[in-house]
Design a protein around this motif. Structure first.
Motif, short mmCIF file in Angstrom:
data_model
loop_
_atom_site.label_atom_id
_atom_site.label_comp_id
_atom_site.label_asym_id
_atom_site.label_seq_id
_atom_site.Cartn_x
_atom_site.Cartn_y
_atom_site.Cartn_z
N ILE A 1 0.84 -1.21 0.00
CA ILE A 1 0.00 0.00 0.00
C ILE A 1 0.87 1.25 0.00
O ILE A 1 0.61 2.21 -0.74
CB ILE A 1 -0.96 -0.02 1.20
N HIS B 1 -10.12 9.73 -5.49
CA HIS B 1 -9.00 9.64 -6.44
C HIS B 1 -9.19 10.58 -7.62
O HIS B 1 -8.24 11.22 -8.07
CB HIS B 1 -8.85 8.20 -6.92
N SER C 1 -5.01 -4.93 0.85
CA SER C 1 -4.15 -4.87 -0.33
C SER C 1 -4.55 -5.87 -1.41
O SER C 1 -4.26 -5.67 -2.59
CB SER C 1 -2.69 -5.10 0.08
N ILE D 1 -12.58 6.28 1.20
CA ILE D 1 -12.52 5.00 0.50
C ILE D 1 -13.55 4.02 1.07
O ILE D 1 -14.10 4.24 2.16
CB ILE D 1 -11.12 4.36 0.60
N PHE E 1 2.69 1.43 -3.67
CA PHE E 1 1.86 1.67 -4.86
C PHE E 1 0.76 2.71 -4.63
O PHE E 1 0.14 3.18 -5.59
CB PHE E 1 1.25 0.35 -5.34
N ARG E 2 0.46 3.03 -3.37
CA ARG E 2 -0.45 4.12 -3.02
C ARG E 2 -1.80 4.05 -3.74
O ARG E 2 -2.15 4.96 -4.51
CB ARG E 2 0.20 5.47 -3.29
N PRO E 3 -2.59 3.00 -3.52
CA PRO E 3 -3.95 3.00 -4.07
C PRO E 3 -4.83 4.05 -3.40
O PRO E 3 -5.87 4.42 -3.93
CB PRO E 3 -4.45 1.58 -3.78
N PHE E 4 -4.44 4.50 -2.21
CA PHE E 4 -5.12 5.59 -1.53
C PHE E 4 -4.10 6.30 -0.63
O PHE E 4 -3.04 5.76 -0.33
CB PHE E 4 -6.32 5.09 -0.70
N ILE F 1 -10.77 -2.04 -3.58
CA ILE F 1 -10.72 -0.73 -2.92
C ILE F 1 -11.45 0.27 -3.81
O ILE F 1 -11.12 0.44 -4.98
CB ILE F 1 -9.28 -0.27 -2.69
N ASN F 2 -12.46 0.91 -3.25
CA ASN F 2 -13.19 1.95 -3.97
C ASN F 2 -12.75 3.30 -3.41
O ASN F 2 -13.11 3.67 -2.30
CB ASN F 2 -14.70 1.76 -3.79
N ASN F 3 -11.94 4.02 -4.18
CA ASN F 3 -11.40 5.30 -3.74
C ASN F 3 -12.25 6.43 -4.34
O ASN F 3 -12.13 6.75 -5.52
CB ASN F 3 -9.94 5.44 -4.16
#
Length: 308
Positions: A149, A205, A196, A161, A152-155, A200-202
């Motif tokens: 996380i 973003h 991870s 989120i 790669f920073r998905p959030f 994930i619903n950001n």
């Protein structure tokens, strides 16, 4: 798991046999020394001491060079992580991991130079690492998820989120778990392993979000008047984007109402404010334009029998 860990630490039959072999060799050497003359014994001891001193000097030099190389590698790693803007907590962990790993390799090399058999040390380290990994498998999974996380920073901190059926604002990202703050001010700790590897619903973003409404009018009401009214309300709200243009269409002829679908684009932080404000304005404005907001109803027709 603890039983497995301690079982791994118990010396194996091979290690015990090696210890017996070393003991036998040491006994034979003592017997040979006792048979030597004083002059030969002195030469042998002096030669052995010289060899030991040389090995110690070489080991110290390699230790000094190794420590210098480890510092150089750590500084280079810091520069790379700073250039890539890696999270501070992850930086500290990677720095410690690299330092400890390289130091262990350096110690094993020095032990080998001093003439000590390193096979047993390597086997002990491997067994201890395997046992600890098995005992902490769940924690290590969450730890690996935290590293993924942070890399790669998905959030990011501050994003809104939805993950693991929980929704909230990201308050903190740690190596083991992520801290969420819900809209009703509850704190939720999500293990990073499932996060991870899950969906994930950001919501934060993208800079724009589309707001969807469905408004119902009664059968017999003027659809064109309803459409014009909604367009006026959207145009009067500065938070609603002109591009892309709002979309309005007759969605369906339902059981109790004629449903109109409305879609408009707004800045992501304004999503809920625009959604609720539009509901309120439509509710107040429709009756002024002669439009009725229907509610579910059922018509019952009673037919009287001719015989009655």
């Amino acid at each position: 798991m603890l039983a497995t860990f301690f079982a791994q630490l118990i010396p194996s039959t091979e290690v015990i046999e090696k210890a017996d072999s070393v003991k036998t060799t040491f006994t034979q050497k003592l017997a040979q020394l006792s048979e030597m003359s004083g002059q030969d014994l002195l030469k042998t001891v002096a030669s052995g001491l010289v060899n030991i001193v040389i090995k110690i000097v070489i080991a110290l030099l390699i230790f000094w060079v190794g420590r210098w190389l480890i510092r150089r590698v750590r500084k280079m790693l810091d520069r790379i992580m700073e250039r890539r803007k890696v999270d501070v907590s992850l930086r500290a962990f990677l720095r410690s991991l690299v330092t400890i790993t390289l130091t262990l390799f350096l110690i094993i090399i020095i032990i080998g130079i001093l003439g000590i058999d390193t096979t047993s040390f390597i086997a002990l380290f491997a067994s201890a690492g395997l046992a600890i990994g098995m005992a902490l498998s769940g924690t290590l999974q969450n730890f690996a998820g935290g590293v993924m996380i942070l890399l790669f920073r998905p959030f990011r901190v501050g994003d809104y989120i939805e993950a693991q059926n929980e929704t909230g604002t990201v308050k903190e990202i740690r190596l083991i778990y992520t801290v969420l703050n819900t809209v009703d001010n509850k704190t939720i700790l999500l293990p990073n392993g499932p996060v991870s590897t899950g969906i994930i619903n950001n919501y934060s973003h993208e800079p724009l979000r589309r707001v969807d409404w469905i408004f119902g009018i009664a059968y017999g009401d003027d659809y064109d008047v309803a459409k014009a009214t909604i367009l006026e309300l959207l145009a009067a709200d500065e938070r609603v984007k002109k591009e892309p243009e709002p979309f309005i269409a007759l969605k369906e002829l339902a059981d109790s109402s004629v449903n109109i679908v409305v879609r408009a684009w707004v800045d992501s932080p304004e999503y809920w404010n625009v959604y609720y404000d539009m509901n309120e304005r439509v509710y107040k404005e429709f009756p002024r334009r002669g439009l009725n907001i229907p509610f579910p109803q059922m018509d019952v027709h009673v037919h009287q029998s001719p015989e009655a």
